[in-house]
Design a protein around this motif. Structure first.
Motif, PDB file in Angstrom:
ATOM      1  N   GLY A  56      78.613  78.556  24.386  1.00  0.00           N
ATOM      2  CA  GLY A  56      79.013  79.563  25.369  1.00  0.00           C
ATOM      3  C   GLY A  56      80.488  79.895  25.351  1.00  0.00           C
ATOM      4  O   GLY A  56      81.287  79.268  24.636  1.00  0.00           O
ATOM      5  N   PRO A  57      80.888  80.881  26.151  1.00  0.00           N
ATOM      6  CA  PRO A  57      82.297  81.331  26.192  1.00  0.00           C
ATOM      7  C   PRO A  57      83.256  80.238  26.641  1.00  0.00           C
ATOM      8  O   PRO A  57      84.445  80.300  26.335  1.00  0.00           O
ATOM      9  N   ASN A  58      82.745  79.240  27.369  1.00  0.00           N
ATOM     10  CA  ASN A  58      83.611  78.152  27.825  1.00  0.00           C
ATOM     11  C   ASN A  58      83.508  76.915  26.933  1.00  0.00           C
ATOM     12  O   ASN A  58      84.092  75.879  27.232  1.00  0.00           O
ATOM     13  N   GLY A  59      82.742  77.039  25.827  1.00  0.00           N
ATOM     14  CA  GLY A  59      82.619  75.959  24.862  1.00  0.00           C
ATOM     15  C   GLY A  59      83.286  76.368  23.565  1.00  0.00           C
ATOM     16  O   GLY A  59      84.502  76.594  23.512  1.00  0.00           O
ATOM     17  N   LEU A  60      82.489  76.467  22.478  1.00  0.00           N
ATOM     18  CA  LEU A  60      83.029  76.888  21.178  1.00  0.00           C
ATOM     19  C   LEU A  60      83.186  78.397  21.071  1.00  0.00           C
ATOM     20  O   LEU A  60      83.667  78.907  20.044  1.00  0.00           O
ATOM     21  N   ASN A  61      82.734  79.114  22.097  1.00  0.00           N
ATOM     22  CA  ASN A  61      82.857  80.578  22.144  1.00  0.00           C
ATOM     23  C   ASN A  61      82.141  81.259  20.974  1.00  0.00           C
ATOM     24  O   ASN A  61      82.588  82.283  20.456  1.00  0.00           O
ATOM     25  N   LEU A  62      81.016  80.667  20.555  1.00  0.00           N
ATOM     26  CA  LEU A  62      80.218  81.314  19.508  1.00  0.00           C
ATOM     27  C   LEU A  62      79.503  82.545  20.035  1.00  0.00           C
ATOM     28  O   LEU A  62      79.207  83.478  19.285  1.00  0.00           O
ATOM     29  N   LEU A  63      79.228  82.532  21.317  1.00  0.00           N
ATOM     30  CA  LEU A  63      78.425  83.599  21.921  1.00  0.00           C
ATOM     31  C   LEU A  63      79.039  83.992  23.255  1.00  0.00           C
ATOM     32  O   LEU A  63      79.427  83.134  24.045  1.00  0.00           O
ATOM     33  N   ALA A  64      79.151  85.286  23.485  1.00  0.00           N
ATOM     34  CA  ALA A  64      79.702  85.782  24.748  1.00  0.00           C
ATOM     35  C   ALA A  64      78.566  86.234  25.655  1.00  0.00           C
ATOM     36  O   ALA A  64      77.484  86.593  25.188  1.00  0.00           O
ATOM     37  N   LYS A  65      78.835  86.194  26.956  1.00  0.00           N
ATOM     38  CA  LYS A  65      77.852  86.731  27.908  1.00  0.00           C
ATOM     39  C   LYS A  65      77.928  88.250  27.848  1.00  0.00           C
ATOM     40  O   LYS A  65      78.892  88.870  28.289  1.00  0.00           O
ATOM     41  N   ASN A  66      76.921  88.874  27.248  1.00  0.00           N
ATOM     42  CA  ASN A  66      76.896  90.341  27.161  1.00  0.00           C
ATOM     43  C   ASN A  66      75.575  90.859  27.691  1.00  0.00           C
ATOM     44  O   ASN A  66      74.731  90.101  28.171  1.00  0.00           O
ATOM     45  N   SER A  67      75.397  92.173  27.593  1.00  0.00           N
ATOM     46  CA  SER A  67      74.212  92.797  28.188  1.00  0.00           C
ATOM     47  C   SER A  67      72.919  92.306  27.537  1.00  0.00           C
ATOM     48  O   SER A  67      71.903  92.133  28.210  1.00  0.00           O
ATOM     49  N   ALA A  68      72.954  92.041  26.214  1.00  0.00           N
ATOM     50  CA  ALA A  68      71.745  91.581  25.526  1.00  0.00           C
ATOM     51  C   ALA A  68      71.352  90.190  25.998  1.00  0.00           C
ATOM     52  O   ALA A  68      70.175  89.916  26.279  1.00  0.00           O
ATOM     53  N   VAL A  69      72.351  89.285  26.110  1.00  0.00           N
ATOM     54  CA  VAL A  69      72.084  87.926  26.588  1.00  0.00           C
ATOM     55  C   VAL A  69      71.579  87.967  28.025  1.00  0.00           C
ATOM     56  O   VAL A  69      70.625  87.272  28.397  1.00  0.00           O
ATOM     57  N   ASP A  70      72.222  88.803  28.854  1.00  0.00           N
ATOM     58  CA  ASP A  70      71.801  88.933  30.257  1.00  0.00           C
ATOM     59  C   ASP A  70      70.370  89.452  30.368  1.00  0.00           C
ATOM     60  O   ASP A  70      69.598  88.996  31.220  1.00  0.00           O
ATOM     61  N   LEU A  71      70.017  90.401  29.492  1.00  0.00           N
ATOM     62  CA  LEU A  71      68.664  90.972  29.522  1.00  0.00           C
ATOM     63  C   LEU A  71      67.624  89.909  29.198  1.00  0.00           C
ATOM     64  O   LEU A  71      66.653  89.723  29.943  1.00  0.00           O
ATOM     65  N   PHE A  72      67.826  89.178  28.095  1.00  0.00           N
ATOM     66  CA  PHE A  72      66.869  88.138  27.711  1.00  0.00           C
ATOM     67  C   PHE A  72      66.825  87.013  28.733  1.00  0.00           C
ATOM     68  O   PHE A  72      65.771  86.439  29.001  1.00  0.00           O
ATOM     69  N   SER A  73      67.985  86.699  29.306  1.00  0.00           N
ATOM     70  CA  SER A  73      68.044  85.660  30.334  1.00  0.00           C
ATOM     71  C   SER A  73      67.230  86.065  31.556  1.00  0.00           C
ATOM     72  O   SER A  73      66.471  85.263  32.118  1.00  0.00           O
ATOM     73  N   THR A  74      67.381  87.325  31.971  1.00  0.00           N
ATOM     74  CA  THR A  74      66.623  87.834  33.120  1.00  0.00           C
ATOM     75  C   THR A  74      65.124  87.818  32.837  1.00  0.00           C
ATOM     76  O   THR A  74      64.324  87.426  33.691  1.00  0.00           O
ATOM     77  N   ILE A  75      64.750  88.231  31.613  1.00  0.00           N
ATOM     78  CA  ILE A  75      63.331  88.222  31.235  1.00  0.00           C
ATOM     79  C   ILE A  75      62.781  86.791  31.311  1.00  0.00           C
ATOM     80  O   ILE A  75      61.692  86.556  31.843  1.00  0.00           O
ATOM     81  N   GLY A  76      63.564  85.826  30.808  1.00  0.00           N
ATOM     82  CA  GLY A  76      63.120  84.429  30.819  1.00  0.00           C
ATOM     83  C   GLY A  76      62.939  83.890  32.221  1.00  0.00           C
ATOM     84  O   GLY A  76      61.964  83.185  32.516  1.00  0.00           O
ATOM     85  N   LEU A  77      63.874  84.222  33.111  1.00  0.00           N
ATOM     86  CA  LEU A  77      63.781  83.772  34.502  1.00  0.00           C
ATOM     87  C   LEU A  77      62.548  84.357  35.188  1.00  0.00           C
ATOM     88  O   LEU A  77      61.786  83.647  35.860  1.00  0.00           O
ATOM     89  N   LEU A  78      62.341  85.656  35.001  1.00  0.00           N
ATOM     90  CA  LEU A  78      61.169  86.309  35.600  1.00  0.00           C
ATOM     91  C   LEU A  78      59.880  85.745  35.006  1.00  0.00           C
ATOM     92  O   LEU A  78      58.869  85.602  35.699  1.00  0.00           O
ATOM     93  N   TYR A  79      59.932  85.398  33.721  1.00  0.00           N
ATOM     94  CA  TYR A  79      58.764  84.841  33.039  1.00  0.00           C
ATOM     95  C   TYR A  79      58.367  83.493  33.636  1.00  0.00           C
ATOM     96  O   TYR A  79      57.174  83.203  33.817  1.00  0.00           O
ATOM     97  N   ILE A  80      59.375  82.644  33.927  1.00  0.00           N
ATOM     98  CA  ILE A  80      59.089  81.341  34.536  1.00  0.00           C
ATOM     99  C   ILE A  80      58.362  81.528  35.857  1.00  0.00           C
ATOM    100  O   ILE A  80      57.338  80.886  36.132  1.00  0.00           O
ATOM    101  N   MET A  81      58.871  82.426  36.690  1.00  0.00           N
ATOM    102  CA  MET A  81      58.265  82.651  38.004  1.00  0.00           C
ATOM    103  C   MET A  81      56.888  83.285  37.871  1.00  0.00           C
ATOM    104  O   MET A  81      55.955  82.951  38.608  1.00  0.00           O
TER     105      MET A  81
END
Length: 673
Positions: A56-81
């Motif tokens: 993550g951005p606060n670790g090795l910064n390989l990946l930033a929090k962007n719209s694509a990550v947010d979209l998949f993250s939201t899908i995953g959260l909704l999927y769990i519920m």
């Protein structure tokens, strides 16, 4: 050459922005982290969260929090519920509705009551920040739900009440967030309450009255378009999440409600359910867990003691509140210590609602940076603890349930072998679905699909053709992870081929299609059904499925007197009960008092929360009077008996013709034990 190296350096500059490379990295993490941590006996969920911290951005910064990550993250959260709502055993939930409500109240009010004084008096925050932080700690996210789902204990009563309580607790916390926001903005007035009440009422009406009717219609009209079923389900989930936001609550509530609304229409053993779980557990949910880790800021530890003190206090209070709730729930409902740990494990992880509340509160200047950073650390710690506790408790429940499993006296379900002879491929989809839903998942035998080819000069060529034709129909079985075996055999008539094959493969259940009108020559040779009945002692299901199984409203079973004395009595109860649970519909038995006692005794031992009701048997000629009680959406099951058996009566002779006359509009099944 220099241009090549410059291009290569640009592609690997941090954070990575090439979508193909980013997606590859995420997939490698999803693949490898659970495998590596499994050797250390660490739950895979923790590996995904820690991987998110590292990249993550606060670790090795390989990946930033962007719209694509947010979209998949939201899908995953909704999927769990959504999966939590979809896998909820509705019979269990209805039977324990009051327990879920009480647990939801306890799991919200106890952490709220313990956290508020700490925030107000110990940490020194004002009323609004203290109350909002306390309500945030009263929430929990079903981060560890995939563990109980994977281990097969999702239908346990402790899981059912925890899932039900999750929605109540999170909804209450999110409503409090809306109230505090309205109060801080000066808009907390009568119109706010009216708007919230009306919008939630409209949302509930759409989800529970409109969506199931549309889904039922869609599944019936698009019965053969299996891929479109999955797209339709996804559309409903995200539409429900959007409607929930419009109604004034969080999208996770909408996703869970979508699961409840579609629960009855998606059997747990169906190919569609398998696709939903497979894609969610393989991609979307791991993506969400990685994104949770990406929120953790390691530098907070180095920035001073304030955030660490807040994080430590909040984590201790959060875990204590949920443990106290689990202990009190165990005490009230007399659960075991293992179920106490399971409830604590499921309800102690924070992520979704907690994150939503703290981010909204921080942006609205109600909560400060110390609460924000402390909450992110709290999320990491609670998810790790919850993963260990849940996995250990779930495994202990699986071991205990295997030891206590009650088996029917006259059959061994683990050695169950179903034979499905197919004469007409037009109705094969419904027959195959029926077989998949009643099949015991622990059976070592595949589902055997049989076709009998006439013994003539073209026999060998026809066997090859028949096998090829049948194999094209087994995709649905493969999609539901049901093993199938295609058999094509040669015989002089179909009934002889079925009877011989049943003996050869040691099948103990045969599913036959409904016998149709036959010509004079066929009658001379002999009815297929009568021949199979005479020359086999297998349990026989004769099926006439006019509707798709999920479109039935109830199962009505007519049972003759003395049926409880027949060999195979427990086995057919097991099958119809399993079918009722898969379809989440009630079962109504029409039988006498002795048979009712025997059925009740079996269900009490094996299916304590089965949705079964009883009505008095009308007498020896009363079978066909039931037609007036049934609608076209009801499945009629008649328990018959072979001639000479103890429960056989003359009314049971020539049943298909009689049932076709009286129940022509209904799906019908005749069972011969």
């Amino acid at each position: 050459m220099n241009n090549f190296f410059e291009h290569l350096l640009h592609e690997f500059s941090l954070p990575l922005d090439n979508p193909v490379l980013v997606f590859s990295l995420i997939l490698f993490i999803i693949l490898l982290s659970p495998i590596l941590l499994k050797k250390l006996n660490i739950p895979g969920i923790i590996g995904l969260i820690i991987s998110g911290v590292i990249i993550g951005p606060n670790g090795l910064n390989l990946l930033a929090k962007n719209s694509a990550v947010d979209l998949f993250s939201t899908i995953g959260l909704l999927y769990i519920m959504f999966i939590a709502g979809l896998e909820l055993d509705m019979n269990e939930f209805k039977a324990n509705r009051n327990k879920s409500i009480l647990f939801g109240f306890l799991t919200f009010i106890i952490p709220l009551g313990t956290a508020f004084p700490v925030c107000y008096y110990v940490l020194g925050y004002d009323f609004n920040p203290s109350f909002l932080t306390a309500s945030m700690l009263a929430t929990h996210t079903l981060v560890t739900y995939p563990i109980v789902s994977k281990l097969g204990v999702a239908k346990n009563q402790a899981v059912a009440i925890t899932v039900g309580g999750t929605v109540l607790a999170d909804t209450a916390a999110l409503v409090i967030l809306a109230i505090i926001l309205a109060e801080s903005q000066g808009t907390l007035n009568q119109s706010f309450w009216i708007r919230l009440g009306v919008s939630l009422t409209i949302f509930s009406a759409i989800m529970f009255l409109v969506i199931p009717r549309i889904a039922k219609w869609f599944f019936r009209k698009m019965e053969n378009e299996k891929h479109s079923h999955y797209i339709f389900v996804l559309s409903v989930v995200f539409f429900a999440a959007f409607l929930a936001e419009v109604a004034g609550v969080e999208s996770i509530v909408g996703a869970f409600v979508a699961g409840l609304a579609l629960n009855r229409l998606i059997p747990h053993s169906s190919a569609l359910m398998n696709r939903i779980e497979f894609i969610g557990n393989s991609l979307f949910i791991p993506f969400f867990l990685i994104s949770v880790g990406m929120l953790v800021d390691i530098t907070v530890i180095l920035s001073g003691p304030a955030a660490l003190v807040v994080a430590g206090i909040l984590t201790a209070v959060a875990l204590f509140g949920k443990w106290l709730t689990a202990w009190l729930t165990k005490f009230i409902f007399k659960y075991s210590n293992t179920e106490l740990r399971l409830i604590f494990g499921l309800s102690s992880a924070r992520a979704a609602a907690t994150l939503a509340i703290v981010l909204v509160g921080y942006k609205a200047d109600i909560l400060d940076e110390n609460i924000l950073n402390g909450t992110v650390i709290l999320i990491l710690i609670t998810c790790i603890i919850a993963s260990f506790v849940t996995e250990k408790a779930a495994k202990q429940i699986v071991i205990a349930s295997d030891e206590e499993l009650e088996m029917p006296d006259d059959s061994i379900l683990y050695d169950e072998h179903i034979l499905l002879p197919i004469a007409n491929t037009l109705n094969m989809d419904k027959a195959l679905e029926f077989a998949i839903l009643i099949k015991d998942k622990k059976s070592t035998y595949p589902l055997s699909i049989l076709t009998v080819v006439p013994n003539n000069l073209e026999a060998e060529k026809n066997v090859a053709k028949a096998k090829t034709k049948l194999e094209s129909f087994t995709k649905d079985a493969a999609a539901s992870e049901t093993k199938t075996e295609v058999i094509a055999t040669i015989d002089y008539n179909a009934s002889s081929g079925i009877a011989r094959t049943a003996r050869e493969i040691m099948a103990n259940i045969i599913l036959l299609g409904w016998p149709r009108r036959k010509g004079f020559v066929d009658k001379l040779i002999g009815e297929k059904m009568e021949h199979v009945l005479t020359y086999t002692d297998k349990m026989l299901f004769i099926c006439d499925l006019k509707n798709t199984l999920v479109n039935h409203n109830k199962i009505f079973i007519a049972v003759p007197p003395l049926a409880e004395l027949e060999k195979g009595f427990e086995l057919w109860i097991d099958k119809v009960t399993k079918l009722g649970q898969e379809l989440s519909i009630p079962i109504i038995y029409s039988c006498n008092k002795d048979t009712e006692k025997a059925i009740t005794k079996y269900n009490k031992l094996n299916y304590p929360n089965s949705n079964s009701k009883f009505s008095n048997f009308k007498g020896r000629d009363g079978f066909f009077g039931f037609s007036e009680q049934l609608t076209a959406e009801d499945l009629f099951v008649l328990i018959s008996a072979r001639k000479g058996s103890v429960s056989h009566i003359n009314t049971l002779d020539n049943l298909p013709a009689k049932l076709e006359k009286h129940f022509y509009k209904n799906s019908k099944v005749i069972i011969y034990p």
